[in-house]
Design an enzyme around this catalytic site. Structure first.
Site, PDB file in Angstrom:
ATOM      1  N   SER A   8       0.836  -1.202   0.000  1.00  0.00           N
ATOM      2  CA  SER A   8       0.000   0.000   0.000  1.00  0.00           C
ATOM      3  C   SER A   8       0.866   1.245   0.000  1.00  0.00           C
ATOM      4  CB  SER A   8      -0.871   0.019   1.248  1.00  0.00           C
ATOM      5  OG  SER A   8      -1.675  -1.120   1.290  1.00  0.00           O
ATOM      6  N   CYS A   9       0.346   2.286  -0.567  1.00  0.00           N
ATOM      7  CA  CYS A   9       0.997   3.585  -0.541  1.00  0.00           C
ATOM      8  C   CYS A   9       0.066   4.554   0.167  1.00  0.00           C
ATOM      9  CB  CYS A   9       1.274   4.086  -1.944  1.00  0.00           C
ATOM     10  SG  CYS A   9       2.350   2.991  -2.881  1.00  0.00           S
TER      11      CYS A   9
END
Length: 80
Positions: A8-9
């Site tokens: 995830s970012c």
């Protein structure tokens, strides 16, 4: 073949009315394997930074401050 983690970012956008000093703040991090062993470090000088941001995923656009600070980044080591 090297194992690549796709995680995830997180992007944080803070508007002028949400910061104590009226600054607009844009920040992003990219999650990855631990420990991180970046293959490339770059320093982005204030004079080399754009003065306008346009999202590639939406219609969001904003003019950036005329007096930015320098910053470091660890982009992908492989171009493209």
């Amino acid at each position: 073949m090297a194992k690549r983690y796709v995680g995830s970012c997180t992007t944080v956008l803070v508007g002028k009315k949400a910061s104590i000093d009226g600054s607009t703040i844009i920040a992003r991090n990219e999650d990855g394997e631990s420990p991180l062993h970046p293959q490339k470090f770059v320093y982005v000088k204030p004079e080399d930074q754009p003065r306008h941001y346009q999202s590639v995923l939406s219609k969001f656009a904003i003019d950036l401050p005329a007096d930015p600070l320098g910053y470091t980044a660890t982009p992908e080591a492989e171009e493209g």
